[in-house]
Design a protein around this motif. Structure first.
Motif, short mmCIF file in Angstrom:
data_model
loop_
_atom_site.label_atom_id
_atom_site.label_comp_id
_atom_site.label_asym_id
_atom_site.label_seq_id
_atom_site.Cartn_x
_atom_site.Cartn_y
_atom_site.Cartn_z
N SER A 133 0.83 -1.20 0.00
CA SER A 133 0.00 0.00 0.00
C SER A 133 0.87 1.26 0.00
O SER A 133 1.93 1.30 0.63
CB SER A 133 -0.96 0.00 1.20
OG SER A 133 -0.30 0.43 2.36
N SER A 172 0.27 4.03 1.38
CA SER A 172 0.36 4.65 2.71
C SER A 172 1.48 4.01 3.54
O SER A 172 2.15 4.69 4.30
CB SER A 172 -0.98 4.56 3.44
OG SER A 172 -1.34 3.22 3.69
N SER A 210 -2.55 10.97 3.17
CA SER A 210 -3.86 11.13 2.52
C SER A 210 -3.87 12.29 1.53
O SER A 210 -4.49 12.20 0.47
CB SER A 210 -4.97 11.31 3.56
OG SER A 210 -4.69 12.41 4.40
N MET A 252 -2.13 11.04 -1.54
CA MET A 252 -3.02 10.15 -2.29
C MET A 252 -4.04 10.96 -3.09
O MET A 252 -4.34 10.64 -4.24
CB MET A 252 -3.70 9.18 -1.31
CG MET A 252 -4.25 7.96 -1.94
SD MET A 252 -2.97 6.99 -2.76
CE MET A 252 -4.00 5.90 -3.68
N GLU A 270 -11.41 4.33 -1.96
CA GLU A 270 -11.10 3.52 -0.78
C GLU A 270 -10.39 2.22 -1.13
O GLU A 270 -9.52 1.76 -0.39
CB GLU A 270 -12.40 3.21 -0.01
CG GLU A 270 -12.20 2.51 1.30
CD GLU A 270 -11.56 3.37 2.37
OE1 GLU A 270 -10.92 2.81 3.27
OE2 GLU A 270 -11.71 4.61 2.31
N LYS A 307 -5.31 1.12 -3.08
CA LYS A 307 -4.26 1.24 -2.06
C LYS A 307 -2.85 1.08 -2.63
O LYS A 307 -1.91 1.67 -2.12
CB LYS A 307 -4.46 0.17 -0.98
CG LYS A 307 -5.83 0.17 -0.34
CD LYS A 307 -5.84 1.06 0.85
CE LYS A 307 -7.16 0.91 1.58
NZ LYS A 307 -7.59 2.14 2.16
N THR A 308 -2.71 0.25 -3.66
CA THR A 308 -1.39 -0.06 -4.20
C THR A 308 -1.29 0.39 -5.65
O THR A 308 -2.30 0.71 -6.28
CB THR A 308 -1.12 -1.58 -4.14
OG1 THR A 308 -1.99 -2.24 -5.07
CG2 THR A 308 -1.31 -2.16 -2.74
N ASP A 363 -3.39 -1.92 -7.61
CA ASP A 363 -4.81 -1.55 -7.56
C ASP A 363 -5.10 -0.44 -8.56
O ASP A 363 -6.09 -0.49 -9.31
CB ASP A 363 -5.21 -1.05 -6.16
CG ASP A 363 -5.15 -2.11 -5.08
OD1 ASP A 363 -5.15 -3.32 -5.41
OD2 ASP A 363 -5.10 -1.73 -3.90
#
Length: 78
Positions: free
Chosen positions: A29, A31, A37, A40, A61, A64-65, A68
């Motif tokens: 991820s 994060s 945030s 992102m 949501e 994340k990666t 993704d």
């Protein structure tokens, strides 16, 4: 898909949210790799501008990666 991942690394690099985007791993991820945030949010905006797609809030949501993001972009461009 590798081209999409390379483009994503470039987009993340241009968003200036990490010191060296080329060191990001695509299956961890963002994060956990130091992207907060706000970072992102900047990445999502940059992706929307680059690919001329809309990413609804409810979809963010699950992004994340880098994998993704690449899979999501691929599905939106089909």
């Amino acid at each position: 898909m590798p081209q999409t991942k390379e483009q994503l690394i470039n987009i993340i690099s241009q968003a200036d949210v990490v010191a060296d985007a080329s060191t990001l791993r695509d299956n961890i991820s963002l994060s956990d790799q130091g992207v907060d945030s706000l970072g992102m949010f900047n990445i999502i905006l940059s992706i929307q501008d680059h690919y001329v797609i809309e990413i609804p809030d409810e979809d963010i949501e699950g992004l994340k990666t880098i994998n993704d993001l690449a899979n999501y972009i691929k599905s939106k461009l089909q």
